[in-house]
Design a protein around this motif. Structure first.
Motif, PDB file in Angstrom:
ATOM      1  N   PHE A 208      42.815  34.664  38.073  1.00 55.80           N
ATOM      2  CA  PHE A 208      43.863  35.649  37.504  1.00 55.80           C
ATOM      3  C   PHE A 208      44.915  35.209  36.683  1.00 55.80           C
ATOM      4  O   PHE A 208      45.663  35.942  36.228  1.00 55.80           O
ATOM      5  CB  PHE A 208      44.219  36.316  38.728  1.00 55.80           C
ATOM      6  N   GLY A 209      45.292  33.652  36.649  1.00 54.66           N
ATOM      7  CA  GLY A 209      46.199  33.215  35.867  1.00 54.66           C
ATOM      8  C   GLY A 209      47.498  33.053  36.692  1.00 54.66           C
ATOM      9  O   GLY A 209      47.533  33.591  37.791  1.00 54.66           O
ATOM     10  N   GLY A 213      56.146  27.887  36.222  1.00 54.86           N
ATOM     11  CA  GLY A 213      56.951  27.876  37.299  1.00 54.86           C
ATOM     12  C   GLY A 213      56.647  28.610  38.621  1.00 54.86           C
ATOM     13  O   GLY A 213      57.695  28.616  39.438  1.00 54.86           O
ATOM     14  N   SER A 214      55.301  29.322  38.471  1.00 53.35           N
ATOM     15  CA  SER A 214      55.359  30.190  39.751  1.00 53.35           C
ATOM     16  C   SER A 214      55.131  29.239  40.787  1.00 53.35           C
ATOM     17  O   SER A 214      54.871  29.794  42.073  1.00 53.35           O
ATOM     18  CB  SER A 214      54.268  31.157  39.221  1.00 53.35           C
ATOM     19  N   ASN A 221      52.200  28.742  31.221  1.00 45.34           N
ATOM     20  CA  ASN A 221      51.525  29.880  31.415  1.00 45.34           C
ATOM     21  C   ASN A 221      49.976  29.716  31.367  1.00 45.34           C
ATOM     22  O   ASN A 221      49.418  28.811  30.475  1.00 45.34           O
ATOM     23  CB  ASN A 221      52.032  31.193  30.341  1.00 45.34           C
ATOM     24  N   LYS A 222      49.336  30.435  32.101  1.00 44.23           N
ATOM     25  CA  LYS A 222      47.556  30.211  32.331  1.00 44.23           C
ATOM     26  C   LYS A 222      47.203  31.602  32.228  1.00 44.23           C
ATOM     27  O   LYS A 222      47.321  32.502  32.850  1.00 44.23           O
ATOM     28  CB  LYS A 222      47.346  29.290  33.318  1.00 44.23           C
ATOM     29  N   LYS A 261      48.988  38.204  37.303  1.00 37.45           N
ATOM     30  CA  LYS A 261      49.134  36.819  37.344  1.00 37.45           C
ATOM     31  C   LYS A 261      49.965  36.273  38.422  1.00 37.45           C
ATOM     32  O   LYS A 261      50.981  36.836  38.728  1.00 37.45           O
ATOM     33  CB  LYS A 261      49.538  36.425  35.812  1.00 37.45           C
ATOM     34  N   ILE A 262      49.609  35.158  38.993  1.00 38.99           N
ATOM     35  CA  ILE A 262      50.479  34.575  40.151  1.00 38.99           C
ATOM     36  C   ILE A 262      51.885  34.296  39.578  1.00 38.99           C
ATOM     37  O   ILE A 262      52.071  33.723  38.379  1.00 38.99           O
ATOM     38  CB  ILE A 262      50.009  33.260  40.675  1.00 38.99           C
ATOM     39  N   GLY A 263      53.067  35.024  40.265  1.00 41.23           N
ATOM     40  CA  GLY A 263      54.363  34.900  39.819  1.00 41.23           C
ATOM     41  C   GLY A 263      54.845  35.782  39.072  1.00 41.23           C
ATOM     42  O   GLY A 263      55.923  35.751  38.675  1.00 41.23           O
TER      43      GLY A 263
END
Length: 446
Positions: A208-209, A213-214, A221-222, A261-263
């Motif tokens: 999910f990306g 910094g998450s 970013n991914k 996305k995570i974070g």
């Protein structure tokens, strides 16, 4: 220059493998124990691990598990004897790239090493966009194959999520690719993801990306696979390996057609078709680690069972010729066929590793062949000596007697291993209790 960690306690085998691979340009680090192997895995970060299954202080599965948990998901080849063949198949399910049975043929080992190192080992490169299905797909002619092909053609044009069931090595990813090729999404990407190979702590990010910094290590970013597959198909192989947290994220993505996305607090709309695959019963009450029932039903809008090679012997000849052709191209050989003795052996072997095992056996024989026909002496010993005694045959009586003796020996070993627990023995042998009792009576094992 690729770095290989070799873990083998047989001094002769270790020396042969090391010298041969070094002559072919590889750097070899070797040991003969699990404990030291685990230490070398951490300190030397090898590109590939080659490990024997039976070791003085443990077994190769411990090495495999550690290699899969390594930050780079170091690839592993397992060395086994025939008696460990089921362990070898299990290792493939866990994530080993290949297994080789003793006695080891150096050229066969070299081909396996080359195959393992062809795909970059880093996690970012490992789960790449796959090309459309190629001529490697063989459409079988037997009843089981025809039934599967009818289901593929029926569901492919729809947008239903499909759950593909089947044993390891039976060709589930090929079926997934064909579903994509025959769908309305065929001109968009097909992304295959091995859920068993993704480190658990990175699975959410891979799918999910994440945003910069998450979490520790998130330096940029991914974009995850679900976002990258816009308009295409995502294939989740061995989906049962996903953790409960990722299962929840996947369920939400399917229900809402959005991901987060995570974070991040921002939702991203997605447009993908999901095809999942498993070699186990995800909804079984006996399963040790639970798989969400609601997610199971979301993924299983339509299911397709890929038959084992043992159940599609009518197609064996088709697969043999396909693998001979592909091996000829890869190895620069001109093998045309197999002789009748090899055909008979293949017909009476159980193929626990399914199509993957057949492909490996053919490739090895093509490599060793000095003429246009594959003969029995080019086959691994375990294929020639351990045929399936349950297959009916018009073979000579001496051949049948040999099979019966092997079957009796296998049942005796299984009974001893389970301390004569009939239920456990039947389960270990893959037969029902009634069949076991009949066999025990026939062979005087009561």
């Amino acid at each position: 220059m690729a770095k290989i960690l070799l873990i083998e306690d047989d001094i002769s085998y270790s020396r042969i493998i090391r010298n041969f691979l070094e002559k072919n340009g590889y750097t070899i680090i070797s040991t003969n124990k699990v404990a030291e192997g685990l230490s070398l895995l951490k300190s030397h970060n090898p590109d590939l691990v080659i490990t024997d299954y039976r070791l003085p202080d443990g077994n190769g599965m411990q090495i495999l598990e550690a290699a899969l948990q390594d930050a780079n998901s170091t690839k592993t080849i397992l060395i086994t004897s025939y008696s460990d063949i089921r362990i070898a198949v299990k290792s493939i399910k866990m994530g080993a790239v290949d297994y080789i049975t003793k006695p080891i043929n150096p050229e066969e080992l070299l081909e396996s090493v080359k195959d393992a190192l062809e795909t970059p080992a880093t996690k970012q490169e490992k789960w790449t966009v796959q090309p459309p299905i190629s001529a490697q797909y063989v459409e079988g002619k037997g009843p089981a194959s025809k039934e599967m092909e009818e289901l593929i053609k029926l569901v492919a044009p729809t947008d239903l999520n499909v759950l593909i069931l089947g044993e390891t090595g039976s060709g589930k990813e090929f079926v997934a690719k064909k579903l994509h090729l025959l769908s309305k999404r065929q001109n968009n990407v097909f992304i295959a993801i091995d859920c068993g190979a993704i480190p658990k702590e990175l699975a959410g990010s891979e799918l999910f990306g994440h945003i910069k910094g998450s979490f520790t290590g998130a330096v940029d970013n991914k974009t995850g696979h679900f976002e990258s597959a816009k308009g295409g198909t995502i294939f989740l192989d061995e989906v049962g390996n996903l953790s409960s947290d990722v299962q929840m994220m996947l369920l939400r993505a399917i229900q809402e057609r959005k991901i987060r996305k995570i974070g991040s607090n921002t939702e991203v709309p997605i447009d993908v078709r999901i095809i999942a695959a498993t070699n186990e019963k995800l909804n079984s009450p006996d399963k040790d680690t639970s798989f969400r029932e609601d997610l199971y039903h979301r993924l299983n809008e339509f299911s397709i069972l890929v038959p084992s090679l043992k159940d599609r012997k009518e197609d064996l000849e088709l697969f043999i010729h396909q693998f001979i052709q592909s091996s000829n191209i890869r190895l620069g050989k001109n093998v045309e066929n197999i002789d009748q003795e090899v055909q008979d052996i293949f017909n009476h072997y159980s193929w626990p590793g399914n199509l993957r095992e057949l492909k490996n056996v053919i490739r090895r024989a093509v490599l060793l062949s000095k003429g246009p026909v594959i003969t029995a002496d080019l086959l691994p010993p375990e294929i020639r000596e351990n045929l399936d005694p349950t297959v009916e045959s018009n073979a000579p009586e001496i051949f049948k007697t040999s099979l019966e003796n092997q079957e009796k020996e296998i049942i005796q070993k299984a009974l001893l291993e389970t301390k004569y627990n009939k239920s456990k023995t039947a389960k270990l042998l893959g037969i029902d209790r009634k069949t076991l009792y009949n066999k025990m009576e026939i062979y005087g094992l009561n």
